[in-house]
Design a protein around this motif. Structure first.
Motif, PDB file in Angstrom:
ATOM      1  N   PRO A  27       0.819  -1.224   0.000  1.00 31.32           N
ATOM      2  CA  PRO A  27       0.000   0.000   0.000  1.00 31.32           C
ATOM      3  C   PRO A  27       0.847   1.266   0.000  1.00 31.32           C
ATOM      4  O   PRO A  27       2.035   1.255   0.359  1.00 31.32           O
ATOM      5  N   GLN A  28       0.222   2.364  -0.380  1.00 30.07           N
ATOM      6  CA  GLN A  28       0.876   3.658  -0.304  1.00 30.07           C
ATOM      7  C   GLN A  28       1.323   3.901   1.131  1.00 30.07           C
ATOM      8  O   GLN A  28       0.622   3.605   2.080  1.00 30.07           O
ATOM      9  N   GLY A  29       2.532   4.427   1.266  1.00 28.59           N
ATOM     10  CA  GLY A  29       3.026   4.771   2.586  1.00 28.59           C
ATOM     11  C   GLY A  29       3.958   3.754   3.204  1.00 28.59           C
ATOM     12  O   GLY A  29       4.609   4.058   4.209  1.00 28.59           O
ATOM     13  N   VAL A  30       4.022   2.520   2.659  1.00 29.22           N
ATOM     14  CA  VAL A  30       4.963   1.566   3.244  1.00 29.22           C
ATOM     15  C   VAL A  30       6.376   2.080   3.009  1.00 29.22           C
ATOM     16  O   VAL A  30       6.678   2.667   1.966  1.00 29.22           O
ATOM     17  N   PRO A  31       7.269   1.919   3.988  1.00 27.95           N
ATOM     18  CA  PRO A  31       8.630   2.420   3.812  1.00 27.95           C
ATOM     19  C   PRO A  31       9.394   1.650   2.742  1.00 27.95           C
ATOM     20  O   PRO A  31       9.089   0.496   2.453  1.00 27.95           O
ATOM     21  N   GLN A  32      10.364   2.337   2.155  1.00 22.41           N
ATOM     22  CA  GLN A  32      11.226   1.679   1.184  1.00 22.41           C
ATOM     23  C   GLN A  32      12.041   0.590   1.882  1.00 22.41           C
ATOM     24  O   GLN A  32      12.257   0.633   3.081  1.00 22.41           O
ATOM     25  N   GLY A  33      12.489  -0.347   1.086  1.00 20.24           N
ATOM     26  CA  GLY A  33      13.354  -1.376   1.628  1.00 20.24           C
ATOM     27  C   GLY A  33      13.092  -2.730   1.018  1.00 20.24           C
ATOM     28  O   GLY A  33      12.266  -2.886   0.117  1.00 20.24           O
ATOM     29  N   MET A  34      13.806  -3.718   1.519  1.00 21.12           N
ATOM     30  CA  MET A  34      13.684  -5.097   1.046  1.00 21.12           C
ATOM     31  C   MET A  34      12.717  -5.849   1.951  1.00 21.12           C
ATOM     32  O   MET A  34      12.903  -5.890   3.163  1.00 21.12           O
ATOM     33  N   TYR A  35      11.695  -6.450   1.352  1.00 21.42           N
ATOM     34  CA  TYR A  35      10.700  -7.217   2.087  1.00 21.42           C
ATOM     35  C   TYR A  35      10.897  -8.706   1.759  1.00 21.42           C
ATOM     36  O   TYR A  35      10.432  -9.171   0.718  1.00 21.42           O
ATOM     37  N   PRO A  36      11.578  -9.436   2.613  1.00 22.26           N
ATOM     38  CA  PRO A  36      11.770 -10.868   2.359  1.00 22.26           C
ATOM     39  C   PRO A  36      10.435 -11.616   2.437  1.00 22.26           C
ATOM     40  O   PRO A  36       9.575 -11.283   3.250  1.00 22.26           O
ATOM     41  N   VAL A  37      10.296 -12.626   1.603  1.00 24.38           N
ATOM     42  CA  VAL A  37       9.104 -13.474   1.618  1.00 24.38           C
ATOM     43  C   VAL A  37       9.546 -14.935   1.639  1.00 24.38           C
ATOM     44  O   VAL A  37      10.325 -15.367   0.785  1.00 24.38           O
ATOM     45  N   LYS A  38       9.058 -15.664   2.621  1.00 25.78           N
ATOM     46  CA  LYS A  38       9.350 -17.095   2.723  1.00 25.78           C
ATOM     47  C   LYS A  38       8.128 -17.886   2.291  1.00 25.78           C
ATOM     48  O   LYS A  38       7.030 -17.679   2.804  1.00 25.78           O
TER      49      LYS A  38
END
Length: 235
Positions: free
Chosen positions: A186-197
């Motif tokens: 969604p709009q507003g989530v901070p930048q960065g790497m979101y790992p997914v398992k």
């Protein structure tokens, strides 16, 4: 002073965990605590805001922005679809052709792969996690395998944002399947790497894991954006 800061962060971490636990409700009893979230966005935003204030070094405005974005992520609906592309009989025939005409003694995972398309998105968009699953029933197994797949999404600080577990097929069966988790950022989530398992279950037992990373970047028309990176809350 350093000891005080560490203690304050520990308190924040515990408070955040408690809020998130209150925000989530269990699904069908077989799901993880964050699966099928029925969430109060206001509570989630407050919980995310606590994290945001810590991440931004006490900046309440920036913390609130991160909180709103993370609250929306925690409460966002993740879509799941799976399609059988090879029947159990076809999968068995292919396995036998590759193994001197013999089936495995126990149910076997022939192949399990995952990949994001795309692997980098801006906030406000969705990414698709694609899986290929092929399972062959074993000779010694009396019943057909019940196959489930779970996606656990982590925030850039390494804590869990949400998890969803779904059956690959409405009936227990082997074969090959193509599946997709549609994950909104969604709009507003901070930048960065979101790992997914991704975790594959057969008859309720975890049998395979795969790990992918989803990069969230600032959109071209976004205003001030904030980045959240590892390590976690407690330094």
């Amino acid at each position: 002073m350093k000891t005080k800061i560490v203690c304050e962060r520990l308190i924040v971490s515990v408070s955040l965990a408690a809020m998130l636990a209150g925000c989530a409700t269990a699904g069908d009893g077989q799901q993880s605590a964050f699966a099928n979230i029925s969430c109060n966005p206001a509570i989630a935003a407050v919980a995310g805001g606590i994290l945001g204030v810590v991440v931004t070094g006490g900046n309440k405005v920036a913390g609130a922005a991160i909180g709103a974005g993370l609250g929306a992520l925690i409460c966002a609906a993740v879509g799941y679809e799976a399609k059988q592309i090879k029947t159990a009989t076809q999968a068995q025939a292919d396995y036998k052709a590759a193994h001197s005409g013999r089936l495995p003694e126990q149910t076997s995972i022939v192949k399990y792969t995952t990949a994001f398309t795309p692997s980098s998105i801006s906030a406000g968009n969705k990414a698709t996690l694609n899986s290929y699953i092929e399972v062959v029933k074993g000779r010694a197994d009396a019943t057909d395998p019940k196959i489930e797949e779970e996606a656990t999404i982590y925030k850039p600080d390494g804590t869990v944002a949400k998890s969803i577990r779904k059956p690959v097929s409405t009936t227990a069966t082997g074969g090959a399947f193509a599946s997709t988790f549609t994950i909104p950022m969604p709009q507003g989530v901070p930048q960065g790497m979101y790992p997914v398992k991704s975790t594959l279950y057969v008859n309720g037992v975890s049998v395979a894991e795969r790990h992918e990373n989803l990069q969230v970047v600032a959109s071209a028309n976004a205003g001030t954006s904030y980045a959240m990176t590892a390590p976690g809350l407690i330094q």
